[in-house]
Design a protein around this motif. Structure first.
Motif, PDB file in Angstrom:
ATOM      1  N   SER A   1      -3.390  11.367 -15.068  1.00 36.44           N
ATOM      2  CA  SER A   1      -2.489  10.307 -14.606  1.00 36.44           C
ATOM      3  C   SER A   1      -1.136  10.868 -14.205  1.00 36.44           C
ATOM      4  O   SER A   1      -0.502  10.378 -13.259  1.00 36.44           O
ATOM      5  CB  SER A   1      -2.316   9.232 -15.685  1.00 36.44           C
ATOM      6  OG  SER A   1      -3.531   8.558 -15.929  1.00 36.44           O
TER       7      SER A   1
ATOM      8  N   TYR B   1      -1.446  12.227 -10.732  1.00 39.81           N
ATOM      9  CA  TYR B   1      -1.501  11.112  -9.778  1.00 39.81           C
ATOM     10  C   TYR B   1      -0.118  10.495  -9.572  1.00 39.81           C
ATOM     11  O   TYR B   1       0.320  10.266  -8.436  1.00 39.81           O
ATOM     12  CB  TYR B   1      -2.482  10.065 -10.290  1.00 39.81           C
ATOM     13  CG  TYR B   1      -2.504   8.792  -9.499  1.00 39.81           C
ATOM     14  CD1 TYR B   1      -3.175   8.717  -8.282  1.00 39.81           C
ATOM     15  CD2 TYR B   1      -1.851   7.651  -9.966  1.00 39.81           C
ATOM     16  CE1 TYR B   1      -3.188   7.537  -7.549  1.00 39.81           C
ATOM     17  CE2 TYR B   1      -1.867   6.475  -9.237  1.00 39.81           C
ATOM     18  CZ  TYR B   1      -2.537   6.416  -8.027  1.00 39.81           C
ATOM     19  OH  TYR B   1      -2.543   5.255  -7.312  1.00 39.81           O
ATOM     20  N   ARG B   2       0.613  10.254 -10.647  1.00 37.08           N
ATOM     21  CA  ARG B   2       1.928   9.623 -10.538  1.00 37.08           C
ATOM     22  C   ARG B   2       2.929  10.546  -9.866  1.00 37.08           C
ATOM     23  O   ARG B   2       3.822  10.090  -9.128  1.00 37.08           O
ATOM     24  CB  ARG B   2       2.399   9.199 -11.925  1.00 37.08           C
ATOM     25  CG  ARG B   2       1.559   8.066 -12.505  1.00 37.08           C
ATOM     26  CD  ARG B   2       1.688   7.928 -13.995  1.00 37.08           C
ATOM     27  NE  ARG B   2       2.971   7.365 -14.393  1.00 37.08           N
ATOM     28  CZ  ARG B   2       3.285   7.093 -15.653  1.00 37.08           C
ATOM     29  NH1 ARG B   2       2.413   7.354 -16.629  1.00 37.08           N
ATOM     30  NH2 ARG B   2       4.453   6.568 -15.963  1.00 37.08           N
TER      31      ARG B   2
ATOM     32  N   ARG C   1       2.347  10.246  -6.159  1.00 34.79           N
ATOM     33  CA  ARG C   1       2.925   8.994  -5.661  1.00 34.79           C
ATOM     34  C   ARG C   1       4.443   9.114  -5.552  1.00 34.79           C
ATOM     35  O   ARG C   1       5.059   8.615  -4.606  1.00 34.79           O
ATOM     36  CB  ARG C   1       2.566   7.827  -6.564  1.00 34.79           C
ATOM     37  CG  ARG C   1       1.111   7.423  -6.510  1.00 34.79           C
ATOM     38  CD  ARG C   1       0.906   5.976  -6.887  1.00 34.79           C
ATOM     39  NE  ARG C   1       1.455   5.074  -5.875  1.00 34.79           N
ATOM     40  CZ  ARG C   1       1.103   3.800  -5.753  1.00 34.79           C
ATOM     41  NH1 ARG C   1       0.217   3.280  -6.580  1.00 34.79           N
ATOM     42  NH2 ARG C   1       1.637   3.046  -4.833  1.00 34.79           N
TER      43      ARG C   1
ATOM     44  N   PHE D   1      -2.621   5.083  -1.618  1.00 34.00           N
ATOM     45  CA  PHE D   1      -2.941   5.191  -3.037  1.00 34.00           C
ATOM     46  C   PHE D   1      -3.582   3.883  -3.495  1.00 34.00           C
ATOM     47  O   PHE D   1      -3.023   2.803  -3.277  1.00 34.00           O
ATOM     48  CB  PHE D   1      -1.674   5.456  -3.854  1.00 34.00           C
ATOM     49  CG  PHE D   1      -0.988   6.751  -3.516  1.00 34.00           C
ATOM     50  CD1 PHE D   1      -1.215   7.892  -4.269  1.00 34.00           C
ATOM     51  CD2 PHE D   1      -0.103   6.829  -2.446  1.00 34.00           C
ATOM     52  CE1 PHE D   1      -0.582   9.082  -3.964  1.00 34.00           C
ATOM     53  CE2 PHE D   1       0.537   8.021  -2.128  1.00 34.00           C
ATOM     54  CZ  PHE D   1       0.294   9.150  -2.890  1.00 34.00           C
ATOM     55  N   TYR D   2      -4.741   3.995  -4.123  1.00 29.30           N
ATOM     56  CA  TYR D   2      -5.416   2.814  -4.656  1.00 29.30           C
ATOM     57  C   TYR D   2      -5.681   3.042  -6.142  1.00 29.30           C
ATOM     58  O   TYR D   2      -6.327   4.011  -6.529  1.00 29.30           O
ATOM     59  CB  TYR D   2      -6.711   2.544  -3.895  1.00 29.30           C
ATOM     60  CG  TYR D   2      -6.451   2.132  -2.455  1.00 29.30           C
ATOM     61  CD1 TYR D   2      -5.895   0.887  -2.166  1.00 29.30           C
ATOM     62  CD2 TYR D   2      -6.742   2.985  -1.395  1.00 29.30           C
ATOM     63  CE1 TYR D   2      -5.645   0.500  -0.858  1.00 29.30           C
ATOM     64  CE2 TYR D   2      -6.484   2.606  -0.085  1.00 29.30           C
ATOM     65  CZ  TYR D   2      -5.934   1.361   0.171  1.00 29.30           C
ATOM     66  OH  TYR D   2      -5.681   0.982   1.474  1.00 29.30           O
ATOM     67  N   ASP D   3      -5.162   2.091  -6.931  1.00 26.40           N
ATOM     68  CA  ASP D   3      -5.145   2.308  -8.373  1.00 26.40           C
ATOM     69  C   ASP D   3      -5.296   0.964  -9.089  1.00 26.40           C
ATOM     70  O   ASP D   3      -4.407   0.113  -9.010  1.00 26.40           O
ATOM     71  CB  ASP D   3      -3.814   2.964  -8.761  1.00 26.40           C
ATOM     72  CG  ASP D   3      -3.660   3.158 -10.255  1.00 26.40           C
ATOM     73  OD1 ASP D   3      -4.681   3.167 -10.948  1.00 26.40           O
ATOM     74  OD2 ASP D   3      -2.516   3.293 -10.704  1.00 26.40           O
ATOM     75  N   HIS D   4      -6.423   0.768  -9.752  1.00 24.42           N
ATOM     76  CA  HIS D   4      -6.616  -0.400 -10.614  1.00 24.42           C
ATOM     77  C   HIS D   4      -6.352  -1.730  -9.898  1.00 24.42           C
ATOM     78  O   HIS D   4      -5.368  -2.419 -10.165  1.00 24.42           O
ATOM     79  CB  HIS D   4      -5.726  -0.305 -11.864  1.00 24.42           C
ATOM     80  CG  HIS D   4      -6.023   0.900 -12.706  1.00 24.42           C
ATOM     81  ND1 HIS D   4      -7.301   1.189 -13.166  1.00 24.42           N
ATOM     82  CD2 HIS D   4      -5.231   1.896 -13.157  1.00 24.42           C
ATOM     83  CE1 HIS D   4      -7.255   2.314 -13.880  1.00 24.42           C
ATOM     84  NE2 HIS D   4      -6.026   2.758 -13.879  1.00 24.42           N
TER      85      HIS D   4
ATOM     86  N   HIS E   1      -2.253  -1.900  -1.110  1.00 22.34           N
ATOM     87  CA  HIS E   1      -2.576  -1.234  -2.384  1.00 22.34           C
ATOM     88  C   HIS E   1      -2.945  -2.237  -3.472  1.00 22.34           C
ATOM     89  O   HIS E   1      -3.651  -1.887  -4.420  1.00 22.34           O
ATOM     90  CB  HIS E   1      -1.392  -0.381  -2.833  1.00 22.34           C
ATOM     91  CG  HIS E   1      -0.172  -1.167  -3.204  1.00 22.34           C
ATOM     92  ND1 HIS E   1       0.040  -1.638  -4.468  1.00 22.34           N
ATOM     93  CD2 HIS E   1       0.898  -1.576  -2.472  1.00 22.34           C
ATOM     94  CE1 HIS E   1       1.174  -2.297  -4.511  1.00 22.34           C
ATOM     95  NE2 HIS E   1       1.723  -2.279  -3.315  1.00 22.34           N
TER      96      HIS E   1
ATOM     97  N   ASN F   1      -7.439   6.527  -7.795  1.00 24.11           N
ATOM     98  CA  ASN F   1      -7.238   6.794  -9.218  1.00 24.11           C
ATOM     99  C   ASN F   1      -8.235   5.978 -10.034  1.00 24.11           C
ATOM    100  O   ASN F   1      -8.182   4.749 -10.058  1.00 24.11           O
ATOM    101  CB  ASN F   1      -5.807   6.437  -9.627  1.00 24.11           C
ATOM    102  CG  ASN F   1      -5.513   6.839 -11.059  1.00 24.11           C
ATOM    103  OD1 ASN F   1      -6.058   7.823 -11.567  1.00 24.11           O
ATOM    104  ND2 ASN F   1      -4.663   6.079 -11.717  1.00 24.11           N
ATOM    105  N   GLU F   2      -9.169   6.663 -10.681  1.00 21.66           N
ATOM    106  CA  GLU F   2     -10.206   6.061 -11.508  1.00 21.66           C
ATOM    107  C   GLU F   2     -10.903   4.902 -10.778  1.00 21.66           C
ATOM    108  O   GLU F   2     -10.914   3.762 -11.251  1.00 21.66           O
ATOM    109  CB  GLU F   2      -9.621   5.587 -12.843  1.00 21.66           C
ATOM    110  CG  GLU F   2      -9.061   6.743 -13.666  1.00 21.66           C
ATOM    111  CD  GLU F   2      -8.628   6.315 -15.066  1.00 21.66           C
ATOM    112  OE1 GLU F   2      -8.750   5.119 -15.381  1.00 21.66           O
ATOM    113  OE2 GLU F   2      -8.171   7.183 -15.825  1.00 21.66           O
TER     114      GLU F   2
ATOM    115  N   SER G   1     -10.658  11.068 -11.730  1.00 26.22           N
ATOM    116  CA  SER G   1     -11.718  10.360 -12.456  1.00 26.22           C
ATOM    117  C   SER G   1     -12.118  11.129 -13.706  1.00 26.22           C
ATOM    118  O   SER G   1     -11.990  12.355 -13.764  1.00 26.22           O
ATOM    119  CB  SER G   1     -12.944  10.191 -11.547  1.00 26.22           C
ATOM    120  OG  SER G   1     -14.030   9.633 -12.245  1.00 26.22           O
TER     121      SER G   1
END
Length: 388
Positions: free
Chosen positions: A35, A38-39, A42, A199-202, A225, A312-313, A343
């Motif tokens: 994470s 990833y952050r 971003r 970025f695609y996250d949750h 997003h 992200n995941e 992942s």
């Protein structure tokens, strides 16, 4: 294509240089630093739209995002001969981020403001941009620099070095303040590049999620997003010639099913017709996993592929039986865009390696520091942060 990603001084990442290949999968145990990587990426992208200071503040501020371990980790510490302990800091407080392609690279160095009792401001805790560089090739060095920002001063190489004409505030980035296509086209190129990253996250799929309700739609070549504009994004794919690709993606995951978008009175909503059902199901009736898969379909089948897409995941809420289909979808999208997947789902990781040429980067923690498993001096890409 990004060939190198470099991060230093961010949370558990003391100094990490990651080689990228086009389709890359970042894995590791919980707490290994996935994470954080990833952050950090971003945060790097936010330099392209003048939000890097605000994004850092939203991330907890510079003081809470900095590497919390010792400035250096000696061999004796790694061997366990002496305990990990702090020492007198020899360098400045610094959070550094950068990337390089085969033709251009960029780095940014963020730090704390100097204590100045004469300056009265409520923004005294804001981080400052201390250094920015744009360079030719994959390594910043004096001979390859094209744009060099040191504090407020910016110089641009146009044959010879020249001053850029004005000083920058501590919160202003070179990427957003200079746009002379004749003398500094590389600034425009880097800015355009990082602004295009996605970025695609949750995705939100709870019962009250906006994506479950009809929404006013306009042509949407890029899924937001948040995913709230899903129906409009799917209809844009259809009207951009992607009906066959969309049908294949839906049938691959849900055999015999068919997706359509209704748009009465300008309100768009999706309907999924499945075998044995007397009527189609709307977004409000779909399971979290089904809806999340449709969101990933809309992101990956975009009619306007970005230079870089980061997932992200993406396996969150998906049944394990859907992961091979997701892997095939990612590999297909990788034909048009560079993709980085973060992942810890082994079935997805294995499926990506089986379906395409995915490169696996396994993160591990050593004395609190995120490292790339198996990476040594010879396998670490060359990188130079320079000095302030």
């Amino acid at each position: 294509m990004l060939e190198t990603l470099a991060i230093a001084g961010y949370r558990s990442i003391r100094d990490l240089v990651v080689p990228l290949h086009g389709l890359d999968v970042v894995t590791g145990a919980n707490g290994s630093g996935k994470s954080n990587l990833y952050r950090a990426l971003r945060l790097l992208a936010s330099a392209g739209d003048d939000t890097v200071i605000g994004a850092l503040a939203a991330d907890g501020g510079l003081s809470s995002t900095l590497w919390a371990g010792p400035e250096t980790i000696s061999r004796a510490m790694r061997d366990g001969h002496v305990p990990v302990q702090g020492t007198v800091r020899s360098g400045p407080v610094s959070l550094r981020l950068g990337f390089a392609t085969d033709s251009l690279g960029y780095l940014i160095d963020l730090g704390l403001p100097k204590a100045d009792g004469s300056l009265r401001t409520l923004f005294a805790r804001d981080p400052e941009i201390k250094r920015e560089q744009i360079f030719a090739g994959s390594l910043a060095k004096p001979s390859s620099l094209l744009v060099d920002r040191h504090g407020p001063a910016v110089r641009i190489r146009d044959g010879d070095w020249r001053n850029a004409g004005r000083a920058l505030a501590t919160y202003e980035s070179v990427l957003t303040e200079f746009s002379d296509a004749d003398t500094a086209p590389e600034v425009l190129r880097i800015r355009h590049q990082v602004r295009g990253w996605r970025f695609y996250d949750h995705f939100r799929t709870d019962p009250a999620a906006p994506v479950r309700s009809p929404r006013i739609g306009t042509r949407t070549p890029v899924l937001d997003h948040s995913g709230d504009d899903l129906a409009a994004a799917l209809q844009t794919i259809i009207e951009s010639g992607g009906q066959d690709r969309l049908d294949r993606a839906i049938d691959d995951a849900f055999p015999g099913s068919r997706l359509r978008v209704e748009g009465g009175d300008g309100l768009f909503q999706i309907e999924l017709r499945q075998p044995g059902m007397l009527r189609p199901l709307g977004a409000g009736e779909l399971s979290d996993g089904t809806l999340r898969y449709l969101l990933l379909v809309a992101a990956l089948l975009t009619p306007r592929p970005p230079e870089l897409m980061v997932l992200n995941e993406p396996e969150t809420s998906l049944h394990v039986d859907l992961l091979p289909q997701l892997a095939r979808l990612i590999v297909t999208a990788n034909e048009d865009t560079q993709i980085l997947v973060v992942s810890h789902a082994r079935p997805l990781i294995d499926a990506l390696q089986d379906a395409g040429d995915a490169h696996n980067h396994h993160l591990v923690k050593e004395l609190g520091e995120t490292k790339l498993e198996g990476q040594g001096l010879l396998s670490t890409p060359a990188w130079n942060w320079g000095t302030r």
